[in-house]
Design a protein around this motif. Structure first.
Motif, PDB file in Angstrom:
ATOM      1  N   LEU A   9       0.834  -1.200   0.000  1.00  0.00           N
ATOM      2  CA  LEU A   9       0.000   0.000   0.000  1.00  0.00           C
ATOM      3  C   LEU A   9       0.869   1.251   0.000  1.00  0.00           C
ATOM      4  O   LEU A   9       0.586   2.223  -0.725  1.00  0.00           O
ATOM      5  CB  LEU A   9      -0.920  -0.004   1.217  1.00  0.00           C
ATOM      6  N   PHE A  10       1.912   1.230   0.808  1.00  0.00           N
ATOM      7  CA  PHE A  10       2.864   2.345   0.849  1.00  0.00           C
ATOM      8  C   PHE A  10       3.511   2.550  -0.515  1.00  0.00           C
ATOM      9  O   PHE A  10       3.612   3.678  -1.009  1.00  0.00           O
ATOM     10  CB  PHE A  10       3.936   2.062   1.911  1.00  0.00           C
ATOM     11  N   ASN A  64       4.306   5.923  -5.282  1.00  0.00           N
ATOM     12  CA  ASN A  64       4.473   5.992  -6.729  1.00  0.00           C
ATOM     13  C   ASN A  64       3.370   6.819  -7.386  1.00  0.00           C
ATOM     14  O   ASN A  64       3.605   7.522  -8.365  1.00  0.00           O
ATOM     15  CB  ASN A  64       4.514   4.585  -7.330  1.00  0.00           C
ATOM     16  N   PHE A  65       2.173   6.758  -6.850  1.00  0.00           N
ATOM     17  CA  PHE A  65       1.047   7.521  -7.396  1.00  0.00           C
ATOM     18  C   PHE A  65       1.194   9.010  -7.104  1.00  0.00           C
ATOM     19  O   PHE A  65       0.804   9.853  -7.912  1.00  0.00           O
ATOM     20  CB  PHE A  65      -0.257   6.995  -6.798  1.00  0.00           C
ATOM     21  N   ILE A  95       8.574  18.604  -0.691  1.00  0.00           N
ATOM     22  CA  ILE A  95       9.827  18.631   0.084  1.00  0.00           C
ATOM     23  C   ILE A  95      10.924  19.398  -0.639  1.00  0.00           C
ATOM     24  O   ILE A  95      12.098  19.367  -0.237  1.00  0.00           O
ATOM     25  CB  ILE A  95      10.313  17.203   0.420  1.00  0.00           C
ATOM     26  N   GLY A  96      10.561  20.077  -1.717  1.00  0.00           N
ATOM     27  CA  GLY A  96      11.509  20.952  -2.400  1.00  0.00           C
ATOM     28  C   GLY A  96      12.424  20.275  -3.390  1.00  0.00           C
ATOM     29  O   GLY A  96      13.465  20.823  -3.740  1.00  0.00           O
ATOM     30  N   TYR A  97      12.050  19.097  -3.856  1.00  0.00           N
ATOM     31  CA  TYR A  97      12.882  18.366  -4.815  1.00  0.00           C
ATOM     32  C   TYR A  97      12.148  18.224  -6.153  1.00  0.00           C
ATOM     33  O   TYR A  97      11.908  17.132  -6.645  1.00  0.00           O
ATOM     34  CB  TYR A  97      13.254  16.989  -4.268  1.00  0.00           C
ATOM     35  N   ILE A  98      11.797  19.369  -6.717  1.00  0.00           N
ATOM     36  CA  ILE A  98      11.088  19.385  -7.994  1.00  0.00           C
ATOM     37  C   ILE A  98      11.960  18.764  -9.082  1.00  0.00           C
ATOM     38  O   ILE A  98      13.132  19.114  -9.232  1.00  0.00           O
ATOM     39  CB  ILE A  98      10.711  20.830  -8.377  1.00  0.00           C
ATOM     40  N   GLY A  99      11.385  17.828  -9.816  1.00  0.00           N
ATOM     41  CA  GLY A  99      12.123  17.164 -10.885  1.00  0.00           C
ATOM     42  C   GLY A  99      12.871  15.926 -10.448  1.00  0.00           C
ATOM     43  O   GLY A  99      13.493  15.250 -11.268  1.00  0.00           O
ATOM     44  N   LEU A 100      12.805  15.604  -9.154  1.00  0.00           N
ATOM     45  CA  LEU A 100      13.521  14.425  -8.639  1.00  0.00           C
ATOM     46  C   LEU A 100      12.541  13.325  -8.220  1.00  0.00           C
ATOM     47  O   LEU A 100      12.804  12.549  -7.305  1.00  0.00           O
ATOM     48  CB  LEU A 100      14.409  14.819  -7.447  1.00  0.00           C
ATOM     49  N   GLU A 101      11.421  13.271  -8.932  1.00  0.00           N
ATOM     50  CA  GLU A 101      10.412  12.269  -8.600  1.00  0.00           C
ATOM     51  C   GLU A 101      10.959  10.850  -8.694  1.00  0.00           C
ATOM     52  O   GLU A 101      10.583   9.966  -7.917  1.00  0.00           O
ATOM     53  CB  GLU A 101       9.202  12.388  -9.543  1.00  0.00           C
ATOM     54  N   LYS A 102      11.874  10.637  -9.632  1.00  0.00           N
ATOM     55  CA  LYS A 102      12.413   9.289  -9.820  1.00  0.00           C
ATOM     56  C   LYS A 102      13.147   8.803  -8.571  1.00  0.00           C
ATOM     57  O   LYS A 102      13.125   7.608  -8.248  1.00  0.00           O
ATOM     58  CB  LYS A 102      13.339   9.247 -11.029  1.00  0.00           C
TER      59      LYS A 102
END
Length: 226
Positions: free
Chosen positions: A92-93, A98-99, A108-115
């Motif tokens: 579930l986590f 991922n969603f 958390i201020g990490y735009i573009g670091l979704e991967k």
């Protein structure tokens, strides 16, 4: 073997693997600080702080609970119930992170670091699922197998860090890829502890186990904070 000697030998094996593991992982710190700029190393340290807390949160004391109920109850469903519980909540986590990876990265201020958020969620998932089989190995007094798998995890991680960071000179993102590969390797090595069981979830037993484990969650979070 004399029970006291057996205890000493197993304690030595567990302790040695833990000390060696911490020492080898510590050797990565000067590598990171030498190769990465402070902003990049800051991402690594912050993400691993999150990882440490989520490992405690998602195992919620079930390792200790497994030991308690395995030794106190003649119920062969203790292991499968603990494993199914942890596997279900960690899945579930994993799906949630991922969603919502883009939203979390932005918050958390990490735009573009979704991967990186996604990779970290898979690392957490793999490590959480591995926790119960590791507890079973300790409960079965399989200290050597326990320690070997732990050391393989660490050595694979370090070897891949050296390859990605020093030899190939890839970016700091590959620190997480190295960890993901080593965690996957660990879970693959634990397959015998995952397949040779009766996948039975005992709801009545689970209510007793979760009641016992819930206070351990807060103790674990407090310890991690310290």
């Amino acid at each position: 073997m004399n029970p006291f000697k057996k205890l000493l030998s197993q304690t030595a094996i567990y302790g040695l693997s833990s000390v060696i593991g911490r020492l080898l992982n510590y050797l990565l710190v000067p590598l990171y600080t030498r190769v990465f700029v402070p902003e990049e190393y800051g991402v690594i340290t912050e993400m691993y702080a999150y990882l440490a807390f989520f490992l405690v949160l998602l195992t919620y004391g079930m390792e200790t609970t497994f030991f308690r109920f395995s030794n106190k109850h003649e119920n062969r469903n203790v292991y499968s119930t603990a494993l199914i519980s942890v596997l279900s909540t960690s899945l579930l986590f994993l799906f949630f992170i991922n969603f919502k990876s883009e939203t979390i990265a932005n918050s958390i201020g990490y735009i573009g670091l979704e991967k990186i958020i996604v990779w970290l969620s898979f690392i957490i998932f793999l490590d959480v699922v591995s926790a119960i089989p590791f507890a079973r190995l300790r409960n079965q007094n399989k200290a050597v197998r326990f320690s070997i798998i732990k050391l393989i995890n660490i050595l694979v991680n370090i070897a891949l860090n050296i390859y990605f960071v020093i030899i190939m000179q890839y970016g700091f993102e590959y620190v997480f890829i190295a960890n993901l590969i080593s965690s996957t390797t660990t879970l693959l090595l634990l397959i015998p502890e995952l397949v040779h069981i009766n996948w039975v979830f005992d709801a009545k037993l689970y209510r007793k186990m979760i009641k016992y484990s819930f206070p351990l969650l807060f103790a674990g979070l407090a310890g991690m904070t310290n």
